[in-house]
Scaffold this motif. Structure first.
Motif, mmCIF file in Angstrom:
data_model
loop_
_atom_site.group_PDB
_atom_site.id
_atom_site.type_symbol
_atom_site.label_atom_id
_atom_site.label_comp_id
_atom_site.label_asym_id
_atom_site.label_seq_id
_atom_site.Cartn_x
_atom_site.Cartn_y
_atom_site.Cartn_z
ATOM 1 N N PHE A 1 3.580 13.358 13.122
ATOM 2 C CA PHE A 1 2.385 12.521 13.036
ATOM 3 C C PHE A 1 2.596 11.518 11.919
ATOM 4 C CE2 PHE A 1 1.005 16.426 14.970
ATOM 5 C CZ PHE A 1 0.067 16.037 15.905
ATOM 6 N N THR A 2 2.285 10.256 12.192
ATOM 7 C CA THR A 2 2.489 9.196 11.209
ATOM 8 C C THR A 2 1.181 8.468 10.967
ATOM 9 O OG1 THR A 2 4.658 8.900 12.229
ATOM 10 C CG2 THR A 2 3.985 7.254 10.613
ATOM 11 N N CYS A 3 0.882 8.240 9.703
ATOM 12 C CA CYS A 3 -0.326 7.513 9.311
ATOM 13 C C CYS A 3 0.097 6.140 8.807
ATOM 14 C CB CYS A 3 -1.031 8.306 8.208
ATOM 15 S SG CYS A 3 -2.460 7.486 7.509
ATOM 16 N N ASP A 4 -0.478 5.085 9.378
ATOM 17 C CA ASP A 4 -0.112 3.716 9.046
ATOM 18 C C ASP A 4 -1.371 2.978 8.569
ATOM 19 O OD1 ASP A 4 1.310 1.347 8.926
ATOM 20 O OD2 ASP A 4 0.909 0.852 11.018
ATOM 21 N N VAL A 5 -1.344 2.451 7.351
ATOM 22 C CA VAL A 5 -2.526 1.795 6.778
ATOM 23 C C VAL A 5 -2.214 0.327 6.523
ATOM 24 C CG1 VAL A 5 -4.176 1.817 4.863
ATOM 25 C CG2 VAL A 5 -3.146 3.967 5.633
ATOM 26 N N LYS A 6 -3.111 -0.550 6.968
ATOM 27 C CA LYS A 6 -2.962 -1.982 6.686
ATOM 28 C C LYS A 6 -4.242 -2.467 6.013
ATOM 29 C CE LYS A 6 0.279 -3.158 10.368
ATOM 30 N NZ LYS A 6 0.477 -1.803 10.905
ATOM 31 N N CYS B 1 -4.136 11.964 4.914
ATOM 32 C CA CYS B 1 -3.483 10.683 4.676
ATOM 33 C C CYS B 1 -4.270 9.993 3.576
ATOM 34 C CB CYS B 1 -3.502 9.855 5.959
ATOM 35 S SG CYS B 1 -3.010 8.133 5.724
ATOM 36 N N SER B 2 -3.691 9.914 2.389
ATOM 37 C CA SER B 2 -4.352 9.164 1.325
ATOM 38 C C SER B 2 -3.483 7.957 0.992
ATOM 39 C CB SER B 2 -4.574 10.050 0.097
ATOM 40 O OG SER B 2 -3.349 10.571 -0.358
ATOM 41 N N GLY C 1 -7.550 8.519 4.865
ATOM 42 C CA GLY C 1 -7.457 8.235 6.296
ATOM 43 C C GLY C 1 -7.177 9.495 7.101
ATOM 44 N N SER C 2 -7.742 10.623 6.681
ATOM 45 C CA SER C 2 -7.398 11.912 7.288
ATOM 46 C C SER C 2 -8.108 12.156 8.615
ATOM 47 C CB SER C 2 -7.749 13.051 6.318
ATOM 48 O OG SER C 2 -7.116 12.851 5.077
ATOM 49 N N ILE D 1 0.880 -1.166 0.000
ATOM 50 C CA ILE D 1 0.000 0.000 0.000
ATOM 51 C C ILE D 1 0.911 1.207 0.000
ATOM 52 C CG2 ILE D 1 -1.438 1.390 1.514
ATOM 53 C CD1 ILE D 1 -3.136 -0.747 2.098
ATOM 54 N N HIS D 2 0.628 2.154 -0.846
ATOM 55 C CA HIS D 2 1.391 3.397 -0.866
ATOM 56 C C HIS D 2 0.600 4.439 -0.092
ATOM 57 C CE1 HIS D 2 4.093 1.764 -3.955
ATOM 58 N NE2 HIS D 2 2.992 1.192 -4.423
ATOM 59 N N VAL D 3 1.234 5.051 0.896
ATOM 60 C CA VAL D 3 0.568 6.042 1.742
ATOM 61 C C VAL D 3 1.190 7.404 1.483
ATOM 62 C CG1 VAL D 3 0.052 6.707 4.121
ATOM 63 C CG2 VAL D 3 0.091 4.298 3.503
#
Length: 112
Positions: free
Chosen positions: A104-109, A29-30, A89-90, A9-11
């Motif tokens: 701030f870090t956005c982590d998507v799984k 966060c997209s 994911g904003s 996944i590219h964040v």
């Protein structure tokens, strides 16, 4: 059996976000995935205060529900504005304070 394939996944997030004390800021966060977005998608936001070594989890989205973590100074000031179906994911942080300076870090799984 060979190794199971994994898809990345590219964040994408903004490199720097500036806001004035007392105002609000959107932390965007997209993400993009070659696979369909599963119902089990999870999004976690972490915050590491400036000068601190520790990062804390401040927000979690899982099983279709947003959860604001009950720690730190953000819990009363955070708003979920994302939509995983739109690969977003904003979050918004309201009533900014000097202590909000940090990373701030956005982590998507997206299992499996």
């Amino acid at each position: 059996a060979g190794p199971s394939p994994t898809w990345s996944i590219h964040v994408y997030t903004q490199r720097e976000v500036h806001g004035t004390v007392g105002s609000h800021v959107t932390l965007s966060c997209s993400f993009w995935s070659s696979e369909w977005i599963s119902e089990d998608i999870s999004i976690t936001w972490h915050f590491q205060a400036e000068g601190s070594r520790d990062s804390i989890s401040i927000f979690h989205y899982a099983k279709g529900q947003p959860y604001i973590d009950d720690v730190g100074s953000f819990k009363e000031r955070m708003e979920w504005v994302g939509n995983p179906r739109r690969k977003d994911g904003s979050i918004v942080i309201h009533n900014l304070d000097y202590t909000d300076n940090g990373t701030f870090t956005c982590d998507v799984k997206n299992p499996p």
